[in-house]
Design a protein around this motif. Structure first.
Motif, PDB file in Angstrom:
ATOM      1  N   SER A  90       0.829  -1.202   0.000  1.00 21.95           N
ATOM      2  CA  SER A  90       0.000   0.000   0.000  1.00 21.95           C
ATOM      3  C   SER A  90       0.861   1.248   0.000  1.00 21.95           C
ATOM      4  O   SER A  90       2.014   1.222   0.423  1.00 21.95           O
ATOM      5  CB  SER A  90      -0.952   0.031   1.203  1.00 21.95           C
ATOM      6  OG  SER A  90      -0.449  -0.607   2.314  1.00 21.95           O
ATOM      7  N   VAL A  91       0.291   2.331  -0.521  1.00 25.24           N
ATOM      8  CA  VAL A  91       1.011   3.596  -0.569  1.00 25.24           C
ATOM      9  C   VAL A  91       0.044   4.731  -0.243  1.00 25.24           C
ATOM     10  O   VAL A  91      -1.111   4.699  -0.648  1.00 25.24           O
ATOM     11  CB  VAL A  91       1.690   3.821  -1.945  1.00 25.24           C
ATOM     12  CG1 VAL A  91       0.667   3.894  -3.063  1.00 25.24           C
ATOM     13  CG2 VAL A  91       2.571   5.061  -1.932  1.00 25.24           C
ATOM     14  N   ALA A  92       0.539   5.681   0.525  1.00 21.10           N
ATOM     15  CA  ALA A  92      -0.238   6.868   0.857  1.00 21.10           C
ATOM     16  C   ALA A  92       0.420   8.081   0.226  1.00 21.10           C
ATOM     17  O   ALA A  92       1.653   8.182   0.200  1.00 21.10           O
ATOM     18  CB  ALA A  92      -0.315   7.045   2.370  1.00 21.10           C
ATOM     19  N   VAL A  93      -0.400   8.989  -0.291  1.00 19.20           N
ATOM     20  CA  VAL A  93       0.108  10.267  -0.792  1.00 19.20           C
ATOM     21  C   VAL A  93      -0.275  11.307   0.258  1.00 19.20           C
ATOM     22  O   VAL A  93      -1.451  11.592   0.467  1.00 19.20           O
ATOM     23  CB  VAL A  93      -0.504  10.616  -2.162  1.00 19.20           C
ATOM     24  CG1 VAL A  93       0.045  11.953  -2.647  1.00 19.20           C
ATOM     25  CG2 VAL A  93      -0.201   9.512  -3.182  1.00 19.20           C
ATOM     26  N   ILE A  94       0.737  11.850   0.929  1.00 16.13           N
ATOM     27  CA  ILE A  94       0.512  12.783   2.024  1.00 16.13           C
ATOM     28  C   ILE A  94       0.549  14.208   1.487  1.00 16.13           C
ATOM     29  O   ILE A  94       1.531  14.630   0.882  1.00 16.13           O
ATOM     30  CB  ILE A  94       1.577  12.618   3.127  1.00 16.13           C
ATOM     31  CG1 ILE A  94       1.731  11.143   3.514  1.00 16.13           C
ATOM     32  CG2 ILE A  94       1.216  13.472   4.336  1.00 16.13           C
ATOM     33  CD1 ILE A  94       0.472  10.479   3.964  1.00 16.13           C
ATOM     34  N   ASP A  95      -0.545  14.928   1.715  1.00 11.51           N
ATOM     35  CA  ASP A  95      -0.673  16.291   1.198  1.00 11.51           C
ATOM     36  C   ASP A  95       0.046  17.258   2.145  1.00 11.51           C
ATOM     37  O   ASP A  95      -0.557  17.855   3.040  1.00 11.51           O
ATOM     38  CB  ASP A  95      -2.153  16.655   1.075  1.00 11.51           C
ATOM     39  CG  ASP A  95      -2.353  18.002   0.379  1.00 11.51           C
ATOM     40  OD1 ASP A  95      -1.370  18.556  -0.131  1.00 11.51           O
ATOM     41  OD2 ASP A  95      -3.501  18.485   0.350  1.00 11.51           O
ATOM     42  N   ASP A  96       1.344  17.397   1.921  1.00  8.64           N
ATOM     43  CA  ASP A  96       2.176  18.270   2.751  1.00  8.64           C
ATOM     44  C   ASP A  96       3.234  18.897   1.846  1.00  8.64           C
ATOM     45  O   ASP A  96       4.317  18.336   1.663  1.00  8.64           O
ATOM     46  CB  ASP A  96       2.825  17.469   3.876  1.00  8.64           C
ATOM     47  CG  ASP A  96       3.634  18.336   4.830  1.00  8.64           C
ATOM     48  OD1 ASP A  96       3.879  19.514   4.516  1.00  8.64           O
ATOM     49  OD2 ASP A  96       4.033  17.834   5.900  1.00  8.64           O
ATOM     50  N   PRO A  97       2.942  20.060   1.267  1.00  8.41           N
ATOM     51  CA  PRO A  97       3.843  20.683   0.292  1.00  8.41           C
ATOM     52  C   PRO A  97       5.195  21.088   0.860  1.00  8.41           C
ATOM     53  O   PRO A  97       6.138  21.312   0.104  1.00  8.41           O
ATOM     54  CB  PRO A  97       3.063  21.919  -0.177  1.00  8.41           C
ATOM     55  CG  PRO A  97       1.640  21.656   0.176  1.00  8.41           C
ATOM     56  CD  PRO A  97       1.693  20.836   1.416  1.00  8.41           C
ATOM     57  N   GLU A  98       5.298  21.193   2.193  1.00 11.61           N
ATOM     58  CA  GLU A  98       6.551  21.635   2.803  1.00 11.61           C
ATOM     59  C   GLU A  98       7.513  20.486   3.094  1.00 11.61           C
ATOM     60  O   GLU A  98       8.681  20.711   3.376  1.00 11.61           O
ATOM     61  CB  GLU A  98       6.250  22.383   4.116  1.00 11.61           C
ATOM     62  CG  GLU A  98       5.354  23.603   3.946  1.00 11.61           C
ATOM     63  CD  GLU A  98       5.945  24.605   2.972  1.00 11.61           C
ATOM     64  OE1 GLU A  98       7.159  24.856   3.047  1.00 11.61           O
ATOM     65  OE2 GLU A  98       5.182  25.118   2.124  1.00 11.61           O
ATOM     66  N   THR A  99       7.010  19.267   3.052  1.00 10.18           N
ATOM     67  CA  THR A  99       7.832  18.117   3.440  1.00 10.18           C
ATOM     68  C   THR A  99       8.341  17.376   2.214  1.00 10.18           C
ATOM     69  O   THR A  99       7.545  16.880   1.410  1.00 10.18           O
ATOM     70  CB  THR A  99       7.032  17.161   4.347  1.00 10.18           C
ATOM     71  OG1 THR A  99       6.617  17.863   5.522  1.00 10.18           O
ATOM     72  CG2 THR A  99       7.886  15.967   4.756  1.00 10.18           C
ATOM     73  N   VAL A 100       9.649  17.298   2.089  1.00 13.19           N
ATOM     74  CA  VAL A 100      10.290  16.564   0.993  1.00 13.19           C
ATOM     75  C   VAL A 100      10.729  15.222   1.566  1.00 13.19           C
ATOM     76  O   VAL A 100      11.831  15.086   2.103  1.00 13.19           O
ATOM     77  CB  VAL A 100      11.493  17.352   0.424  1.00 13.19           C
ATOM     78  CG1 VAL A 100      12.132  16.588  -0.736  1.00 13.19           C
ATOM     79  CG2 VAL A 100      11.050  18.740  -0.026  1.00 13.19           C
ATOM     80  N   GLY A 108       5.882  -3.672   2.949  1.00 12.97           N
ATOM     81  CA  GLY A 108       5.437  -2.968   1.759  1.00 12.97           C
ATOM     82  C   GLY A 108       4.440  -1.860   1.997  1.00 12.97           C
ATOM     83  O   GLY A 108       3.655  -1.530   1.099  1.00 12.97           O
ATOM     84  N   ARG A 109       4.464  -1.240   3.173  1.00  8.85           N
ATOM     85  CA  ARG A 109       3.580  -0.106   3.463  1.00  8.85           C
ATOM     86  C   ARG A 109       4.385   1.177   3.329  1.00  8.85           C
ATOM     87  O   ARG A 109       5.366   1.378   4.035  1.00  8.85           O
ATOM     88  CB  ARG A 109       2.967  -0.251   4.851  1.00  8.85           C
ATOM     89  CG  ARG A 109       2.128  -1.512   4.971  1.00  8.85           C
ATOM     90  CD  ARG A 109       1.615  -1.744   6.378  1.00  8.85           C
ATOM     91  NE  ARG A 109       0.856  -2.988   6.420  1.00  8.85           N
ATOM     92  CZ  ARG A 109       1.397  -4.184   6.653  1.00  8.85           C
ATOM     93  NH1 ARG A 109       2.689  -4.288   6.862  1.00  8.85           N
ATOM     94  NH2 ARG A 109       0.659  -5.263   6.667  1.00  8.85           N
ATOM     95  N   MET A 110       3.953   2.061   2.413  1.00 13.09           N
ATOM     96  CA  MET A 110       4.773   3.202   2.011  1.00 13.09           C
ATOM     97  C   MET A 110       3.999   4.501   2.042  1.00 13.09           C
ATOM     98  O   MET A 110       2.779   4.517   2.134  1.00 13.09           O
ATOM     99  CB  MET A 110       5.302   2.964   0.591  1.00 13.09           C
ATOM    100  CG  MET A 110       6.148   1.726   0.439  1.00 13.09           C
ATOM    101  SD  MET A 110       6.382   1.279  -1.309  1.00 13.09           S
ATOM    102  CE  MET A 110       4.828   0.470  -1.684  1.00 13.09           C
TER     103      MET A 110
END
Length: 269
Positions: A90-100, A108-110
């Motif tokens: 699984s993969v999560a897209v984290i909405d945080d424009p300041e975090t690279v 396999g959890r990403m």
């Protein structure tokens, strides 16, 4: 008594070894299955926290993009390591424009942060290098190895008379989350993930040269200081050169004919 205990600890450390996909010997006081179980709990807790804060991305185009890239990489991972077909990829897209940043837990959890994609203006090939690198950490059981090293350190403390509560806590999900996300892997593990990741990406049809351009962009994205991704992924000064040297070896895999399958990776929402 302490001498006998220390001897027992050293014996456990000496026999609790495994071999990574590159043939490197690894200390494994914590089994991969134990690390996967702890990471599953930690991941669910982390996703719940992200959801509560409204940080799970709702950008369907971006989610589909990350899912497709990751799915092609995981398809190659499962082909190379069939036992991982049982993982809950699984993969999560984290909405945080300041975090690279991006990370992976055992099993396999990403997760990948929008800041990494936006601040580097990452291409699909470059996102593939990021996710390939993180998948490689999971394939090589680096979380279990990191937990084992920490546990070995705790056992050493116990041998000189410290209470055992801290060692027992090593199996907790909170510790698994900290180890997986916040603490750096060793440089050896990072080099190994670079090697495995660039190969996975090439096999999945992503240009290996992107590994070099990615790390150049990551360094530039630092501004006054290194982005979080670099602070939690220690990098030798010659990392780009080492990756560049791998490109010719990877090109035949990238140029190989045939379809690149896509594995059904779950998106954390």
């Amino acid at each position: 008594m302490k001498k006998a205990f220390l001897t027992a600890v050293l014996t456990v450390v000496l026999v609790a070894c495994a071999t990574s996909p590159t043939g490197r010997r690894q200390l494994m006081l914590v089994s991969p299955d134990q690390a996967i179980a702890a990471s599953r709990t930690a991941y669910l807790q982390q996703m719940a926290a992200f959801e509560e804060k409204g940080l799970l991305s709702k950008d369907e185009a971006l989610i589909e993009r990350v899912q497709l890239i990751t799915g092609r990489l995981v398809a190659q991972a499962v082909q190379q390591f069939p036992k991982t077909a049982d993982w809950e990829w699984s993969v999560a897209v984290i909405d945080d424009p300041e975090t690279v940043n991006a990370w992976a837990m055992a099993g396999g959890r990403m997760a990948i942060y929008t800041g990494l994609i936006e601040q580097t203006q990452a291409t699909d090939d470059e996102i593939a290098q990021v996710m390939g690198h993180e998948i490689a950490h999971a394939l090589a059981n680096h979380t279990a190895e990191k937990m084992s090293v920490a546990m070995a350190s705790q056992l050493g403390v116990i041998a000189v008379g410290i209470k055992t509560e801290d060692a027992r806590a090593m199996a907790g999900a909170a510790v698994a989350a900290t180890l997986a996300v916040n603490l750096p892997f060793s440089r050896t593990a990072e080099t190994e993930a670079d090697l495995i990741g660039i190969e996975l990406a090439a096999r999945a049809g992503y240009h290996p040269e992107a590994a070099v351009t990615l790390w150049r962009k990551m360094a530039e994205a630092g501004g006054d200081g290194p982005p979080q991704f670099l602070s939690t992924h220690p990098s030798p000064g010659n990392r780009q050169e080492k990756l560049a040297a791998l490109v010719p070896r990877m090109m035949p895999l990238y140029e190989a004919p045939g379809e690149r399958p896509v594995y059904p990776v779950r998106i954390a929402r």
